[in-house]
Design an enzyme around this catalytic site. Structure first.
Site, PDB file in Angstrom:
ATOM      1  N   GLU A  36      58.522  33.796  49.284  1.00  0.00           N
ATOM      2  CA  GLU A  36      57.327  34.489  49.763  1.00  0.00           C
ATOM      3  C   GLU A  36      57.591  35.990  49.957  1.00  0.00           C
ATOM      4  OE1 GLU A  36      54.201  33.774  50.010  1.00  0.00           O
ATOM      5  OE2 GLU A  36      54.502  31.735  49.300  1.00  0.00           O
ATOM      6  N   CYS A 191      40.451  32.380  38.476  1.00  0.00           N
ATOM      7  CA  CYS A 191      39.484  33.292  39.113  1.00  0.00           C
ATOM      8  C   CYS A 191      40.065  34.706  39.082  1.00  0.00           C
ATOM      9  CB  CYS A 191      39.204  32.835  40.546  1.00  0.00           C
ATOM     10  SG  CYS A 191      37.757  33.637  41.233  1.00  0.00           S
ATOM     11  N   CYS A 198      35.419  31.062  34.386  1.00  0.00           N
ATOM     12  CA  CYS A 198      34.548  30.163  35.150  1.00  0.00           C
ATOM     13  C   CYS A 198      34.307  28.834  34.421  1.00  0.00           C
ATOM     14  CB  CYS A 198      33.212  30.845  35.449  1.00  0.00           C
ATOM     15  SG  CYS A 198      33.418  32.315  36.466  1.00  0.00           S
ATOM     16  N   CYS A 201      36.918  26.442  35.307  1.00  0.00           N
ATOM     17  CA  CYS A 201      37.221  26.404  36.744  1.00  0.00           C
ATOM     18  C   CYS A 201      36.878  25.031  37.338  1.00  0.00           C
ATOM     19  CB  CYS A 201      36.436  27.493  37.461  1.00  0.00           C
ATOM     20  SG  CYS A 201      36.703  27.478  39.234  1.00  0.00           S
ATOM     21  N   CYS A 207      30.927  27.087  43.679  1.00  0.00           N
ATOM     22  CA  CYS A 207      31.077  28.544  43.769  1.00  0.00           C
ATOM     23  C   CYS A 207      29.709  29.231  43.850  1.00  0.00           C
ATOM     24  CB  CYS A 207      31.856  29.032  42.558  1.00  0.00           C
ATOM     25  SG  CYS A 207      31.999  30.825  42.520  1.00  0.00           S
TER      26      CYS A 207
HETATM   27 FE1  SF4 Z   1      36.103  32.048  40.381  1.00  0.00          FE
HETATM   28 FE2  SF4 Z   1      33.805  30.913  40.930  1.00  0.00          FE
HETATM   29 FE3  SF4 Z   1      34.382  31.534  38.421  1.00  0.00          FE
HETATM   30 FE4  SF4 Z   1      35.677  29.560  39.643  1.00  0.00          FE
HETATM   31  S1  SF4 Z   1      33.530  29.641  39.130  1.00  0.00           S
HETATM   32  S2  SF4 Z   1      36.562  31.188  38.370  1.00  0.00           S
HETATM   33  S3  SF4 Z   1      35.770  30.316  41.736  1.00  0.00           S
HETATM   34  S4  SF4 Z   1      34.104  32.951  40.113  1.00  0.00           S
END
Ligand code: SF4
Length: 360
Positions: A36, A191, A198, A201, A207
């Site tokens: 870390e 993200c 997205c 994602c 989201c």
């Molecule tokens: Fe980021 Fe939302 Fe796109 Fe997922 S859907 S990559 S959380 S902006």
């Protein structure tokens, strides 16, 4: 937000996509702590090589605490932000003196160690000990702001408060360490700051920014702070009979504990007519030596560190007279055998000059 569904989707994505990183194997508190601290300000790919070497040399708190600071700095060399290494060393000694050599397991004691803030303490205890603590750092700031469709400034106190509160709500009792790592990994790989993925994602349905079509506008990081500042340094190589003059930066300076060729901030550009004269006087003030300097024999080094655009010009001592003596406040200064350079911790550009010198 349906937290249960969010957590399930995120963890199942992480289980399929997690990167195999050295600190994820056998994640003890000590090993997670070292990773870390290294990962603050430094990319994962850079850290991996350093991490293995560091752990080989300092496998536990005891070996780190009993080492000389010079040895720790030497193993940190090239990672930059050397304050982290000094604080790591100081924290290891504090753990030995205050906690019997065992990494503390309560949040209050961990956050009281040098170099550890709220984020780092939460990351260490959740990943290394399965404790339920939230995390908030660069990647998760962006991720949370988008999940929440948060339009305020994420750096402002109010924004930070909102995002920490969200992180607290989000972190589960079960597998909090994996969950936090999953959030950070999702932030860095999916993200992303620009062109977030997205469509790939796993939590897109949760989201709010994606639903509202606001992804490109979030996060708001406030007024642009990137005002570049140009700094001109002049380094001086003084060589006599196989030895060179090195200076160790004193406490309180940016490179405290590291060695370097005498280096000074120039009042003007390195190729201005007064540069050599300024450096000759600076060497006399620092080390009591009367020197005549010549320019143009070493490459000009240009690099960027945070908001600074740095130019380092190197001058060679064509004649050197007088006896070396450190003047007050300038740190330790000495003639050093060139054959010893490899075993002395130096800052990055000092090391580059040392390599050139050894080849010449
Ligand atoms: Fe980021 Fe939302 Fe796109 Fe997922 S859907 S990559 S959380 S902006």
């Amino acid at each position: 937000m349906n937290f249960a569904s969010f957590r399930r989707r995120l963890l199942s994505w992480f289980d399929r996509n997690r990167r195999d990183l050295p600190w994820r194997r056998n994640p003890t508190l000590y090993r997670v702590w070292i990773s870390e601290i290294m990962l603050q300000q430094t990319q994962v790919d850079t850290v991996t090589g350093y991490y293995d070497r560091f752990i080989d040399r300092f496998p536990n708190i005891e070996s780190l605490a009993s080492a000389d600071l010079e040895a720790v700095l030497l193993h940190w060399e090239g990672l930059g932000y050397y304050r982290r290494a000094r604080q790591l060393h100081a924290a290891a000694r504090q753990i030995v003196s205050h906690h019997g050599g065992r990494f503390p397991q309560d949040f209050k004691s961990v956050v009281a160690l040098p170099g550890i803030g709220r984020y780092t303490a939460g990351a260490i205890l959740s990943i290394g000990d399965g404790q339920q603590h939230p995390v908030l750092e660069g990647n998760t700031i962006r991720l949370y702001a988008r999940l929440l469709n948060y339009r305020g400034n994420v750096r402002a106190p109010e924004g930070q408060k909102r995002l920490w509160a969200f992180a607290e709500e989000l972190v589960p009792k079960r597998r909090p360490g994996d969950f936090n790592q999953a959030l950070m990994e999702l932030g860095s790989r999916i993200c992303r700051k620009s062109q977030p993925l997205c469509k790939s994602c796993p939590v897109q349905r949760h989201c709010l920014a994606a639903i509202a079509g606001n992804v490109g506008k979030i996060p708001d990081t406030g007024p642009d702070r990137k005002k570049y500042e140009v700094v001109h340094y002049g380094a001086v190589i003084l060589e006599r009979g196989g030895r060179v003059v090195l200076r160790r930066y004193p406490d309180g300076e940016k490179w405290a504990g590291l060695w370097d060729f005498p280096r000074f901030v120039l009042p003007d550009s390195h190729d201005s007519p007064g540069a050599a004269g300024f450096l000759e006087k600076s060497v006399q003030d620092l080390a009591g030596l009367k020197v005549r300097l010549v320019a143009g024999e070493y490459p000009l080094i240009q690099h960027a560190v945070t908001r600074y655009r740095i130019t380092l010009a190197t001058f060679r001592g064509a004649s050197i007279a007088g006896r070396l003596r450190a003047r007050g406040g300038g740190g330790e200064i000495r003639w050093t055998d060139k054959s010893e350079l490899a075993g002395i911790p130096m800052n990055t550009t000092g090391r580059r000059l040392a390599r050139i010198l050894m080849r010449s």
